[in-house]
Motif scaffolding. Structure first.
Motif, PDB file in Angstrom:
ATOM      1  N   GLY A 281     -50.182 -71.931 -98.976  1.00 28.43           N
ATOM      2  CA  GLY A 281     -48.767 -72.113 -99.273  1.00 28.43           C
ATOM      3  C   GLY A 281     -47.913 -71.722 -98.079  1.00 28.43           C
ATOM      4  N   PRO A 282     -46.622 -72.038 -98.102  1.00 29.61           N
ATOM      5  CA  PRO A 282     -45.741 -71.673 -96.988  1.00 29.61           C
ATOM      6  C   PRO A 282     -45.489 -70.174 -96.947  1.00 29.61           C
ATOM      7  CG  PRO A 282     -44.475 -72.635 -98.763  1.00 29.61           C
ATOM      8  CD  PRO A 282     -45.910 -72.786 -99.151  1.00 29.61           C
ATOM      9  N   PRO A 283     -45.016 -69.639 -95.819  1.00 31.85           N
ATOM     10  CA  PRO A 283     -44.727 -68.202 -95.721  1.00 31.85           C
ATOM     11  C   PRO A 283     -43.680 -67.766 -96.750  1.00 31.85           C
ATOM     12  CG  PRO A 283     -44.707 -69.237 -93.552  1.00 31.85           C
ATOM     13  CD  PRO A 283     -44.771 -70.347 -94.546  1.00 31.85           C
ATOM     14  N   VAL A 284     -43.674 -66.477 -97.049  1.00 31.77           N
ATOM     15  CA  VAL A 284     -42.639 -65.938 -97.936  1.00 31.77           C
ATOM     16  C   VAL A 284     -41.359 -65.750 -97.127  1.00 31.77           C
ATOM     17  CG1 VAL A 284     -44.327 -64.799 -99.405  1.00 31.77           C
ATOM     18  CG2 VAL A 284     -43.317 -63.547 -97.504  1.00 31.77           C
ATOM     19  N   GLY A 285     -40.237 -65.895 -97.818  1.00 33.76           N
ATOM     20  CA  GLY A 285     -38.952 -65.727 -97.157  1.00 33.76           C
ATOM     21  C   GLY A 285     -38.144 -67.002 -97.069  1.00 33.76           C
ATOM     22  N   ILE A 286     -38.652 -68.108 -97.651  1.00 36.22           N
ATOM     23  CA  ILE A 286     -37.897 -69.366 -97.616  1.00 36.22           C
ATOM     24  C   ILE A 286     -37.479 -69.819 -99.016  1.00 36.22           C
ATOM     25  CG2 ILE A 286     -39.093 -70.103 -95.525  1.00 36.22           C
ATOM     26  CD1 ILE A 286     -40.613 -72.139 -97.234  1.00 36.22           C
ATOM     27  N   GLY A 287     -37.896 -69.096-100.064  1.00 31.19           N
ATOM     28  CA  GLY A 287     -37.524 -69.483-101.419  1.00 31.19           C
ATOM     29  C   GLY A 287     -38.236 -70.736-101.880  1.00 31.19           C
TER      30      GLY A 287
ATOM     31  N   ARG B  44     -25.016 -79.790 -75.727  1.00 22.40           N
ATOM     32  CA  ARG B  44     -24.403 -78.780 -74.857  1.00 22.40           C
ATOM     33  C   ARG B  44     -24.539 -77.374 -75.467  1.00 22.40           C
ATOM     34  NH1 ARG B  44     -21.724 -82.792 -76.083  1.00 22.40           N
ATOM     35  NH2 ARG B  44     -20.387 -81.657 -77.538  1.00 22.40           N
ATOM     36  N   ARG B  45     -25.747 -77.062 -75.940  1.00 16.54           N
ATOM     37  CA  ARG B  45     -25.963 -75.779 -76.595  1.00 16.54           C
ATOM     38  C   ARG B  45     -27.363 -75.257 -76.286  1.00 16.54           C
ATOM     39  NH1 ARG B  45     -23.780 -76.821 -82.791  1.00 16.54           N
ATOM     40  NH2 ARG B  45     -21.806 -77.794 -82.261  1.00 16.54           N
ATOM     41  N   TRP B  46     -27.476 -73.905 -76.382  1.00 19.82           N
ATOM     42  CA  TRP B  46     -28.774 -73.250 -76.379  1.00 19.82           C
ATOM     43  C   TRP B  46     -29.219 -73.079 -77.827  1.00 19.82           C
ATOM     44  CZ3 TRP B  46     -31.938 -71.718 -72.393  1.00 19.82           C
ATOM     45  CH2 TRP B  46     -31.397 -71.782 -71.105  1.00 19.82           C
ATOM     46  N   PHE B  47     -30.469 -73.413 -78.111  1.00 15.26           N
ATOM     47  CA  PHE B  47     -31.007 -73.252 -79.449  1.00 15.26           C
ATOM     48  C   PHE B  47     -32.265 -72.392 -79.419  1.00 15.26           C
ATOM     49  CE2 PHE B  47     -28.411 -75.909 -82.012  1.00 15.26           C
ATOM     50  CZ  PHE B  47     -28.002 -76.981 -81.220  1.00 15.26           C
ATOM     51  N   ARG B  48     -32.414 -71.573 -80.465  1.00 17.04           N
ATOM     52  CA  ARG B  48     -33.704 -70.921 -80.740  1.00 17.04           C
ATOM     53  C   ARG B  48     -34.292 -71.598 -81.967  1.00 17.04           C
ATOM     54  NH1 ARG B  48     -37.041 -66.589 -80.255  1.00 17.04           N
ATOM     55  NH2 ARG B  48     -38.173 -66.022 -82.165  1.00 17.04           N
ATOM     56  N   ALA B  49     -35.484 -72.164 -81.828  1.00 18.09           N
ATOM     57  CA  ALA B  49     -36.132 -72.899 -82.911  1.00 18.09           C
ATOM     58  C   ALA B  49     -37.400 -72.175 -83.345  1.00 18.09           C
ATOM     59  CB  ALA B  49     -36.458 -74.321 -82.474  1.00 18.09           C
ATOM     60  N   ASP B  50     -37.604 -72.051 -84.668  1.00 25.10           N
ATOM     61  CA  ASP B  50     -38.837 -71.516 -85.249  1.00 25.10           C
ATOM     62  C   ASP B  50     -39.464 -72.614 -86.097  1.00 25.10           C
ATOM     63  OD1 ASP B  50     -38.658 -68.536 -84.573  1.00 25.10           O
ATOM     64  OD2 ASP B  50     -36.708 -68.929 -85.484  1.00 25.10           O
ATOM     65  N   ALA B  51     -40.768 -72.839 -85.940  1.00 26.32           N
ATOM     66  CA  ALA B  51     -41.432 -73.937 -86.637  1.00 26.32           C
ATOM     67  C   ALA B  51     -42.723 -73.451 -87.276  1.00 26.32           C
ATOM     68  CB  ALA B  51     -41.725 -75.085 -85.663  1.00 26.32           C
ATOM     69  N   PHE B  52     -43.031 -74.021 -88.448  1.00 37.19           N
ATOM     70  CA  PHE B  52     -44.327 -73.767 -89.074  1.00 37.19           C
ATOM     71  C   PHE B  52     -44.684 -74.984 -89.912  1.00 37.19           C
ATOM     72  CE2 PHE B  52     -42.669 -72.981 -93.326  1.00 37.19           C
ATOM     73  CZ  PHE B  52     -41.378 -72.545 -93.074  1.00 37.19           C
ATOM     74  N   LEU B  53     -45.997 -75.149 -90.158  1.00 42.58           N
ATOM     75  CA  LEU B  53     -46.501 -76.342 -90.827  1.00 42.58           C
ATOM     76  C   LEU B  53     -46.780 -76.044 -92.287  1.00 42.58           C
ATOM     77  CD1 LEU B  53     -47.262 -79.280 -90.121  1.00 42.58           C
ATOM     78  CD2 LEU B  53     -49.620 -78.506 -89.834  1.00 42.58           C
ATOM     79  N   THR B  54     -46.312 -76.938 -93.182  1.00 41.43           N
ATOM     80  CA  THR B  54     -46.584 -76.825 -94.614  1.00 41.43           C
ATOM     81  C   THR B  54     -47.065 -78.172 -95.126  1.00 41.43           C
ATOM     82  OG1 THR B  54     -44.411 -77.533 -95.427  1.00 41.43           O
ATOM     83  CG2 THR B  54     -44.627 -75.234 -94.743  1.00 41.43           C
ATOM     84  N   GLY B  55     -47.462 -78.191 -96.400  1.00 41.80           N
ATOM     85  CA  GLY B  55     -47.861 -79.453 -97.006  1.00 41.80           C
ATOM     86  C   GLY B  55     -46.721 -80.447 -97.070  1.00 41.80           C
ATOM     87  N   ALA B  56     -45.485 -79.984 -97.059  1.00 41.92           N
ATOM     88  CA  ALA B  56     -44.333 -80.878 -97.105  1.00 41.92           C
ATOM     89  C   ALA B  56     -43.986 -81.445 -95.738  1.00 41.92           C
ATOM     90  CB  ALA B  56     -43.124 -80.139 -97.677  1.00 41.92           C
TER      91      ALA B  56
END
Length: 589
Positions: A481-487, A93-105
């Protein structure tokens, strides 16, 4: 490539990186099982971490099958890129905004609950519409009720048509075409530009044969109207002006120039109603509804609807102007950060930036080039996710971090990306970005002679191209590698290749070759072919040709390009090439 021992424990690495994140996040493996869920993510999904890890997402949330979230995840996995969506999820019962990206993990998904923001916006819009609709329907008879229904649909169409574009001229043209013939035989819409100039730009007539006469009159009207004419009168005193019976005497008193009266004569106006467009207390334009003798004066219902339409149109135009102003601020901010690149001895650099022409023009693309204290040249290309002033501001912060850390630490590209990634997270910079960092080094070749080489690393960014003097084009691939900003705590890896004299290195953002109706590989093949056919061109000419032929007049995303021409060591310093920002529309040569 990620070492095998690291690949066996990606969950542990992710836990160290994101366990304390307030933003919900999960990772899906190739079998669509939850490989990792952070505590915030499990809480929003109304489960525990233990209840989700190892379980199939489609089994746990079957309602998502076939919906926008499944389409997003499968598209990102198919393309290897990134994406986002916003949709309602019934079971929670919610609206979601989802962001997705692909990494080796695995497939990394971060998401936000936007239910409250949407509810507030919808309630406000519904309250305004309810008041206006109730006022329009209150005094209607059975016939008037039917007419009011059509007028309400017209108001909805006006609202939708005008709010779906940020181009003022296009918005008022849509308005004119909608109100004719329902409210009048013909209509002219005036806008007052920020400098006070009045322009009659929205025009529509129910009779196609009369359209040339209407245009001729409209072209003359601004310069020939007397102060008593409807538009000048309502711009001075923002109230509706209604003339139920337009006589020849009234026309002569309002239209003083004979040429304009001759242009008006074939249109045979018999009734006029003018309504100002007022937003936040400022008159930003007005529109004139005109009827011929067969139709007669405007009805009370038409005048009521026109007045409501004037308020909606004014709000839409004001919003378009605010968005345009925001875009100008963002563009100036972004361009102020895209400084001319350094011009090292024996290296010639050229840069290009082109904003989008569809939707919000400003994004987070950037380029940079600077010297480290040891004399090596660092090249940077990147793309902060988002397309607004926030993305432009975040881009400035990320670019500054790359430049400052890169100069101070003299690190190799992979280590520089690692430090920047953790600085973005540690300093709470609200950004996630793809980036590629390269360093031009001077070493020795197999014969012991000085020679240049390129060392680079990528954080989810498109691979660069290397154009050799003979026209050969090489794809410079490196472990992604994954994008910067995720630690990210996993490894980031450098790649190394020689830079022959006369070669040209091209770094670019994905807007140069990505198209909605074209596979990524097809777009990159087109770019590679064009680069190969451009061997021998001066560096500036090569960059201009790339943007001219790869980008049509409608650019879906902003684009940044950084090109480096390698001149022989010991040769004279090549001429500097300054930055060039191209206009939104560039003709193909």
């Amino acid at each position: 490539m990620i070492p095998e021992e690291a690949a066996r424990v990606p969950a542990d690495l992710l836990v160290q990186a994101v366990e304390g994140m307030l933003r919900p996040m999960f990772v899906l493996d190739e079998q669509w099982r939850f490989r990792y869920v952070n505590p915030a993510g499990a809480q929003v999904l109304e489960r525990t971490v233990a209840e989700l890890v190892g379980r199939d997402i489609w089994v746990e949330f079957p309602e998502a099958i076939g919906g926008p979230f499944e389409r997003l995840y499968r598209e990102v996995r198919r393309t290897g890129g990134s994406g986002s969506t916003e949709a309602w999820f019934g079971p929670l019962r919610r609206w979601f905004r989802a962001d997705a990206f692909l990494t080796g993990a695995g497939l990394v998904v971060t998401y936000d609950d936007v239910t409250e923001q949407r509810r507030v916006a919808e309630e406000r819009a519904a309250a305004v519409d309810a008041r206006e609709e109730a006022a329009a329907a209150a005094a209607a008879s059975a016939y008037e009720a039917e007419l009011a229904g059509r007028h309400l649909m017209l108001l909805g169409d006006i609202n939708l048509a005008m709010t779906s574009t940020y181009d003022t001229d296009e918005a008022v043209q849509r308005f004119a075409e909608l109100v004719v013939p329902q409210l009048a035989d013909w209509c002219i819409v005036s806008v007052v530009d920020p400098d006070g100039t009045r322009r009659d730009v929205g025009r529509a007539h129910r009779d196609a044969a009369m359209v040339p006469h209407m245009h001729r009159y409209a072209d003359l009207r601004v310069a020939t109207n007397d102060a008593t004419a409807p538009v000048p009168a309502m711009l001075r005193n923002p109230r509706p002006v209604v003339i139920p019976r337009l006589t020849d005497e009234i026309v002569r008193s309002m239209v003083l120039v004979e040429e304009a009266r001759e242009a008006l004569a074939p249109l045979a106006p018999s009734a006029v109603a003018g309504f100002p467009l007022v937003a936040r207390g400022e008159v930003i334009g007005g529109f004139t509804l005109v009827n011929g003798a067969d139709r007669g004066p405007h009805t009370e219902a038409e005048l009521r609807t026109a007045e409501i339409a004037s308020r909606r149109a004014a709000l839409a135009l004001d919003n378009a102007r605010l968005v345009a102003a925001q875009q100008q601020v963002a563009e100036r901010l972004q361009l102020s950060l895209l400084s001319p690149p350094v011009q090292p001895d024996t290296l010639e650099l050229a840069v290009r930036y082109r904003p989008a022409t569809q939707g919000i023009a400003i994004g987070g693309d950037w380029y940079d080039a600077f010297l480290q204290p040891d004399g090596d040249t660092v090249l940077v290309i990147g793309d902060v996710m988002g397309h607004d002033i926030d993305a432009a501001a975040a881009m400035g912060q990320v670019k500054t971090l790359v430049r400052g850390i890169g100069y101070d630490r003299v690190d190799a590209p992979a280590e520089l990306l690692r430090r920047v990634d953790h600085a973005v997270v540690g300093l709470d910079v609200p950004a996630m970005a793809t980036a590629l960092v390269a360093r031009v080094e001077v070493g020795v070749d197999t014969d012991g002679r000085p020679a240049r080489r390129l060392r680079w690393a990528t954080a989810g960014h498109p691979d660069p191209l290397l154009l050799l003097e003979d026209g050969t084009v090489l794809d410079l691939t490196a472990p992604v590698g994954p994008p910067v900003g995720i630690g990210w705590l996993g490894p980031r890896t450098d790649e190394l290749c020689p830079l022959p004299d006369g070669s040209t290195l091209l770094l670019f953002t994905d807007g140069l070759f990505e198209r909605r109706r074209m596979l990524l590989d097809e777009g990159r093949d087109l770019l590679r072919d064009l680069v190969g056919r451009s061997a021998g061109l001066p560096l500036d000419a090569l960059c201009t040709r790339l943007l001219a032929e790869m980008l049509g007049p409608d650019v879906e995303d902003d684009v940044a390009v950084l090109a480096v021409r390698v001149h022989p060591l010991g040769a004279g310093r090549p001429a500097a090439a300054g930055p060039e920002v191209l206009p939104p529309a560039l003709p193909v040569p």
